[in-house]
Write a protein that holds these residues in place. Sequence first.
Motif, mmCIF file in Angstrom:
data_model
loop_
_atom_site.group_PDB
_atom_site.id
_atom_site.type_symbol
_atom_site.label_atom_id
_atom_site.label_comp_id
_atom_site.label_asym_id
_atom_site.label_seq_id
_atom_site.Cartn_x
_atom_site.Cartn_y
_atom_site.Cartn_z
ATOM 1 N N TYR A 158 0.805 -0.891 -0.062
ATOM 2 C CA TYR A 158 0.100 0.198 -0.446
ATOM 3 C C TYR A 158 1.258 1.056 0.402
ATOM 4 O O TYR A 158 0.955 2.802 -0.267
ATOM 5 N N ILE A 159 1.866 1.251 0.067
ATOM 6 C CA ILE A 159 2.606 2.595 0.797
ATOM 7 C C ILE A 159 4.193 2.473 0.147
ATOM 8 O O ILE A 159 4.695 3.793 -0.248
ATOM 9 N N LYS A 160 4.304 1.863 -1.201
ATOM 10 C CA LYS A 160 5.240 1.484 -2.281
ATOM 11 C C LYS A 160 4.835 2.745 -3.133
ATOM 12 O O LYS A 160 3.401 2.669 -3.537
ATOM 13 N N HIS A 161 5.524 3.638 -3.529
ATOM 14 C CA HIS A 161 5.462 3.562 -4.850
ATOM 15 C C HIS A 161 6.217 4.433 -5.463
ATOM 16 O O HIS A 161 7.727 4.772 -5.330
ATOM 17 N N PRO A 162 6.514 4.225 -7.314
ATOM 18 C CA PRO A 162 7.640 4.051 -8.006
ATOM 19 C C PRO A 162 8.481 5.645 -7.531
ATOM 20 O O PRO A 162 9.686 5.550 -8.020
ATOM 21 N N LEU A 163 7.515 7.079 -7.291
ATOM 22 C CA LEU A 163 8.304 7.474 -7.451
ATOM 23 C C LEU A 163 8.513 8.133 -5.615
ATOM 24 O O LEU A 163 9.552 9.280 -5.259
ATOM 25 N N ALA A 164 8.497 7.129 -4.664
ATOM 26 C CA ALA A 164 9.410 7.391 -3.541
ATOM 27 C C ALA A 164 10.888 7.121 -3.070
ATOM 28 O O ALA A 164 10.616 5.539 -2.458
ATOM 29 N N ASP A 165 11.383 7.517 -3.353
ATOM 30 C CA ASP A 165 12.747 6.986 -3.788
ATOM 31 C C ASP A 165 13.748 7.222 -2.499
ATOM 32 O O ASP A 165 14.558 6.617 -2.189
ATOM 33 N N TYR A 166 12.312 7.579 -1.396
ATOM 34 C CA TYR A 166 12.588 7.614 -0.127
ATOM 35 C C TYR A 166 12.718 6.819 0.907
ATOM 36 O O TYR A 166 13.185 6.592 2.223
ATOM 37 N N LEU A 167 11.503 5.082 0.155
ATOM 38 C CA LEU A 167 11.759 4.244 0.655
ATOM 39 C C LEU A 167 11.721 3.498 0.315
ATOM 40 O O LEU A 167 12.173 2.994 -0.822
ATOM 41 N N HIS A 168 12.199 2.109 1.458
ATOM 42 C CA HIS A 168 12.444 1.085 0.740
ATOM 43 C C HIS A 168 12.196 -0.373 1.451
ATOM 44 O O HIS A 168 12.657 -0.169 2.351
ATOM 45 N N ALA A 169 10.984 -1.410 1.399
ATOM 46 C CA ALA A 169 10.390 -1.771 2.005
ATOM 47 C C ALA A 169 10.888 -3.699 1.707
ATOM 48 O O ALA A 169 10.870 -3.718 0.350
#
Length: 259
Positions: free
Chosen positions: A105-116
Amino acid sequence: MRFAVLADAHIGRSIPLAIAEHRRKAFSSAFTKAVDAIIEAGVDYVFLCGDLFERRTLRPYLVQFAHDELYRLAKETEERHGKQPKVLVIRGNHDGRPQSDTLDYIKHPLADYLHAFDDGEHVYRDERLHVVGLNYYDRVDSAFEQLVVPAFEGATGTRVFMLHGFIQGYNQVPPYDSSLTLDQLASVDPAFVFSGHYHRRCPQRRLPNGGWVLTPGSLEMYDFAENPGKGFYIVDADGEEPQFTWVPIEPMHAMKQVR
């Protein structure tokens, strides 16, 4: 380097049902307060050690809330401190299973700050860190040998292990539950082990290899059996010895049993 280490946010929890909406607000409030404090601290990395959510099926506004708070954490840290933190997240037992994972749910290709971390890739690495993230497994001891040990081979940089599971000799492990020992953790020579799943805060402890293990506990009282004193840790990893700072979170409600 400065880390924020937190776990077991359980966004969306609504027990007891008689006060369900109050409890949902309390868990969301605790997460917001953690994000506020992390922004203030100006960290380089955020380690979310499982159970970001309470369950696989969630109300859409709670999914949007978690997404927006993580985005706010990254954006406001960059605005205030001139750097964008990396948010590293593993799946807890409440977050679902590989085929049904709330972290999607929280992944997004532009969310480069996030690594799940997912179940096909257990390593995050950059010029400073080599992080192995182990999602929840019923048999954490078997998963450790099969997935974690090989993932640390040839690691460079500061070695960090994230897990959502019990640690024997450090957490109070329920009877018959799977767990890892301090010696097992030390065998992969980590500088830091950050763990979720155990809801009580456990102060930092040195491992046999010289590294450190840390369990921050949950952000909010999960039920009446738990003690207050919730929060998370800030870890300053530069220098000869790391510095561990406990950041308490003021609960929205006082919880106690009335007899």
